[in-house]
Write a protein that holds these residues in place. Structure first.
Motif, PDB file in Angstrom:
ATOM      1  N   SER A   1      21.067  17.878  24.573  1.00  0.00           N
ATOM      2  CA  SER A   1      21.317  18.951  23.840  1.00  0.00           C
ATOM      3  C   SER A   1      20.577  19.534  23.156  1.00  0.00           C
ATOM      4  CB  SER A   1      23.409  19.050  22.575  1.00  0.00           C
ATOM      5  OG  SER A   1      23.125  20.266  21.570  1.00  0.00           O
ATOM      6  N   ASP A   2      20.324  20.518  23.590  1.00  0.00           N
ATOM      7  CA  ASP A   2      18.845  20.814  22.212  1.00  0.00           C
ATOM      8  C   ASP A   2      18.773  21.686  20.981  1.00  0.00           C
ATOM      9  OD1 ASP A   2      19.728  23.566  23.714  1.00  0.00           O
ATOM     10  OD2 ASP A   2      17.986  24.419  24.316  1.00  0.00           O
TER      11      ASP A   2
ATOM     12  N   GLY B   1      24.485  15.970   5.278  1.00  0.00           N
ATOM     13  CA  GLY B   1      22.717  16.575   6.343  1.00  0.00           C
ATOM     14  C   GLY B   1      22.409  16.211   7.476  1.00  0.00           C
ATOM     15  N   LEU B   2      22.725  14.721   7.545  1.00  0.00           N
ATOM     16  CA  LEU B   2      22.077  14.060   8.110  1.00  0.00           C
ATOM     17  C   LEU B   2      22.670  14.413   9.962  1.00  0.00           C
ATOM     18  CD1 LEU B   2      19.929  11.750   8.460  1.00  0.00           C
ATOM     19  CD2 LEU B   2      21.329  10.125   8.151  1.00  0.00           C
ATOM     20  N   ARG B   3      22.127  14.441  11.226  1.00  0.00           N
ATOM     21  CA  ARG B   3      22.320  14.477  12.239  1.00  0.00           C
ATOM     22  C   ARG B   3      21.176  13.671  13.651  1.00  0.00           C
ATOM     23  NH1 ARG B   3      25.484  16.375   9.602  1.00  0.00           N
ATOM     24  NH2 ARG B   3      27.154  17.995  10.123  1.00  0.00           N
ATOM     25  N   VAL B   4      21.250  13.400  14.324  1.00  0.00           N
ATOM     26  CA  VAL B   4      20.481  13.608  15.339  1.00  0.00           C
ATOM     27  C   VAL B   4      20.697  13.748  17.132  1.00  0.00           C
ATOM     28  CG1 VAL B   4      20.640  10.897  16.693  1.00  0.00           C
ATOM     29  CG2 VAL B   4      21.263  10.289  14.551  1.00  0.00           C
ATOM     30  N   PHE B   5      18.959  13.532  17.120  1.00  0.00           N
ATOM     31  CA  PHE B   5      19.137  14.989  18.650  1.00  0.00           C
ATOM     32  C   PHE B   5      19.025  13.491  19.445  1.00  0.00           C
ATOM     33  CE2 PHE B   5      18.242  18.681  16.252  1.00  0.00           C
ATOM     34  CZ  PHE B   5      18.777  19.122  17.087  1.00  0.00           C
ATOM     35  N   GLU B   6      19.665  13.574  20.457  1.00  0.00           N
ATOM     36  CA  GLU B   6      19.519  11.939  20.819  1.00  0.00           C
ATOM     37  C   GLU B   6      18.675  12.577  22.903  1.00  0.00           C
ATOM     38  OE1 GLU B   6      23.154   9.718  22.315  1.00  0.00           O
ATOM     39  OE2 GLU B   6      23.664   9.383  19.690  1.00  0.00           O
ATOM     40  N   PHE B   7      18.006  11.368  22.826  1.00  0.00           N
ATOM     41  CA  PHE B   7      17.408  11.980  24.733  1.00  0.00           C
ATOM     42  C   PHE B   7      17.138  10.522  25.421  1.00  0.00           C
ATOM     43  CE2 PHE B   7      14.265  11.479  21.455  1.00  0.00           C
ATOM     44  CZ  PHE B   7      13.024  10.213  21.924  1.00  0.00           C
TER      45      PHE B   7
ATOM     46  N   PRO C   1      23.640  30.185   5.307  1.00  0.00           N
ATOM     47  CA  PRO C   1      23.962  30.202   6.970  1.00  0.00           C
ATOM     48  C   PRO C   1      22.400  28.711   7.005  1.00  0.00           C
ATOM     49  CG  PRO C   1      22.330  32.051   6.546  1.00  0.00           C
ATOM     50  CD  PRO C   1      23.193  31.543   5.161  1.00  0.00           C
ATOM     51  N   ILE C   2      22.678  27.903   8.826  1.00  0.00           N
ATOM     52  CA  ILE C   2      22.017  27.232   8.563  1.00  0.00           C
ATOM     53  C   ILE C   2      21.069  28.014   9.661  1.00  0.00           C
ATOM     54  CG2 ILE C   2      20.808  24.796   9.452  1.00  0.00           C
ATOM     55  CD1 ILE C   2      23.383  23.452   7.403  1.00  0.00           C
ATOM     56  N   ARG C   3      19.403  28.087  10.273  1.00  0.00           N
ATOM     57  CA  ARG C   3      19.315  28.723  11.000  1.00  0.00           C
ATOM     58  C   ARG C   3      17.474  28.096  11.542  1.00  0.00           C
ATOM     59  NH1 ARG C   3      23.733  30.013  12.026  1.00  0.00           N
ATOM     60  NH2 ARG C   3      24.480  31.649  11.635  1.00  0.00           N
ATOM     61  N   LYS C   4      17.587  26.369  11.480  1.00  0.00           N
ATOM     62  CA  LYS C   4      16.428  26.005  11.541  1.00  0.00           C
ATOM     63  C   LYS C   4      15.630  25.492  12.965  1.00  0.00           C
ATOM     64  CE  LYS C   4      16.810  26.514   6.866  1.00  0.00           C
ATOM     65  NZ  LYS C   4      16.238  28.011   7.501  1.00  0.00           N
ATOM     66  N   THR C   5      14.460  25.045  13.386  1.00  0.00           N
ATOM     67  CA  THR C   5      13.595  24.905  14.581  1.00  0.00           C
ATOM     68  C   THR C   5      13.223  23.407  14.357  1.00  0.00           C
ATOM     69  OG1 THR C   5      12.006  26.658  14.216  1.00  0.00           O
ATOM     70  CG2 THR C   5      14.247  26.611  15.699  1.00  0.00           C
ATOM     71  N   ILE C   6      13.339  22.641  14.350  1.00  0.00           N
ATOM     72  CA  ILE C   6      12.202  21.503  14.740  1.00  0.00           C
ATOM     73  C   ILE C   6      11.432  21.314  16.125  1.00  0.00           C
ATOM     74  CG2 ILE C   6      12.345  19.006  15.104  1.00  0.00           C
ATOM     75  CD1 ILE C   6      13.935  20.295  12.639  1.00  0.00           C
ATOM     76  N   THR C   7       9.931  21.131  16.010  1.00  0.00           N
ATOM     77  CA  THR C   7       9.341  20.785  17.867  1.00  0.00           C
ATOM     78  C   THR C   7       8.813  19.909  17.396  1.00  0.00           C
ATOM     79  OG1 THR C   7       8.290  23.551  16.565  1.00  0.00           O
ATOM     80  CG2 THR C   7       7.200  22.703  18.482  1.00  0.00           C
ATOM     81  N   VAL C   8       8.978  19.515  19.003  1.00  0.00           N
ATOM     82  CA  VAL C   8       8.842  18.167  19.563  1.00  0.00           C
ATOM     83  C   VAL C   8       8.103  18.408  20.232  1.00  0.00           C
ATOM     84  CG1 VAL C   8       9.901  16.058  20.079  1.00  0.00           C
ATOM     85  CG2 VAL C   8      11.423  17.047  18.737  1.00  0.00           C
ATOM     86  N   GLN C   9       6.782  17.004  20.329  1.00  0.00           N
ATOM     87  CA  GLN C   9       5.598  17.371  20.861  1.00  0.00           C
ATOM     88  C   GLN C   9       5.819  15.765  21.778  1.00  0.00           C
ATOM     89  OE1 GLN C   9       3.408  19.704  21.226  1.00  0.00           O
ATOM     90  NE2 GLN C   9       3.640  21.440  20.219  1.00  0.00           N
TER      91      GLN C   9
ATOM     92  N   VAL D   1       9.172  20.757  22.720  1.00  0.00           N
ATOM     93  CA  VAL D   1      10.166  21.309  22.997  1.00  0.00           C
ATOM     94  C   VAL D   1      11.369  21.607  21.322  1.00  0.00           C
ATOM     95  CG1 VAL D   1      12.730  20.448  23.242  1.00  0.00           C
ATOM     96  CG2 VAL D   1      11.107  19.656  25.020  1.00  0.00           C
ATOM     97  N   VAL D   2      11.498  22.577  21.729  1.00  0.00           N
ATOM     98  CA  VAL D   2      12.328  23.296  20.380  1.00  0.00           C
ATOM     99  C   VAL D   2      13.537  22.783  20.767  1.00  0.00           C
ATOM    100  CG1 VAL D   2      12.413  24.534  18.712  1.00  0.00           C
ATOM    101  CG2 VAL D   2      10.440  24.784  20.080  1.00  0.00           C
ATOM    102  N   LEU D   3      13.686  22.415  19.271  1.00  0.00           N
ATOM    103  CA  LEU D   3      15.273  22.293  18.927  1.00  0.00           C
ATOM    104  C   LEU D   3      15.855  23.165  18.485  1.00  0.00           C
ATOM    105  CD1 LEU D   3      14.958  17.913  19.013  1.00  0.00           C
ATOM    106  CD2 LEU D   3      15.444  19.217  20.908  1.00  0.00           C
ATOM    107  N   LYS D   4      16.988  23.140  18.001  1.00  0.00           N
ATOM    108  CA  LYS D   4      17.759  24.153  16.731  1.00  0.00           C
ATOM    109  C   LYS D   4      18.912  23.580  15.981  1.00  0.00           C
ATOM    110  CE  LYS D   4      17.934  26.895  20.774  1.00  0.00           C
ATOM    111  NZ  LYS D   4      17.257  26.474  21.727  1.00  0.00           N
ATOM    112  N   LEU D   5      19.046  23.614  15.112  1.00  0.00           N
ATOM    113  CA  LEU D   5      20.148  24.315  14.722  1.00  0.00           C
ATOM    114  C   LEU D   5      20.496  24.825  13.449  1.00  0.00           C
ATOM    115  CD1 LEU D   5      18.156  21.219  11.212  1.00  0.00           C
ATOM    116  CD2 LEU D   5      19.188  20.307  13.690  1.00  0.00           C
ATOM    117  N   LYS D   6      22.064  24.884  13.713  1.00  0.00           N
ATOM    118  CA  LYS D   6      22.939  25.951  12.733  1.00  0.00           C
ATOM    119  C   LYS D   6      24.030  26.060  12.367  1.00  0.00           C
ATOM    120  CE  LYS D   6      25.925  26.604  17.580  1.00  0.00           C
ATOM    121  NZ  LYS D   6      25.760  27.703  18.262  1.00  0.00           N
TER     122      LYS D   6
END
Length: 142
Positions: free
Chosen positions: A29-30, A44-50, A97-105, A116-121
């Protein structure tokens, strides 16, 4: 002239076929949805899996957050074809509110520029504070 057009067409097909070879990144999921939470119950710790669905090593070269309140960490080693990896994200859990982005190169060929731009909400609420000195209402007070 026909031979020239055939040659150009064949060259185009070969280049197009070879362009898709390399590392490919596919996220489960992005977006991560924190939902409604509070600082006392959530670190506050979360994980993006790929997963690397390509045929070459996937190298995450840089991971940046849209602000200092979110700290991402990238994998140090290349992700081999068929293997999975993760990008950990730690949000500071300030109320609001949480509206953040993570940019992955990366060197992934299936995303534009390897980016890829990942989002937190979500939303962080403050837990209700109970004042022990405040007199409680009873049935008799009403």
């Amino acid at each position: 002239m026909k031979k020239f057009l055939h040659l150009v067409a064949m060259l185009f097909i070969v280049v197009a076929a070879n362009a898709q070879q390399g590392a490919k990144i596919e996220y489960k999921s992005d977006t991560i949805d924190y939902g409604t939470t509070n600082k006392d119950d959530d670190n506050g710790l979360r994980v993006f899996e790929f997963k690397n669905t390509g045929d070459a090593d996937l190298i995450i070269t840089d991971v940046k957050s849209s602000c200092g309140c979110t700290v991402p960490s990238k994998p140090k080693d290349p992700i081999k074809p068929g293997q999975t990896g993760k990008i950990e994200v730690k949000y500071n859990m300030h109320a609001g509110p949480i509206r953040k982005t993570i940019t992955v190169q990366s060197n992934a060929v299936n995303v534009t520029g390897g980016t890829v731009v990942l989002k937190l909400k979500g939303e962080v609420i403050e837990k209700e504070k109970v004042d022990v000195l405040q007199k409680k209402k009873t049935i008799m007070d009403q």
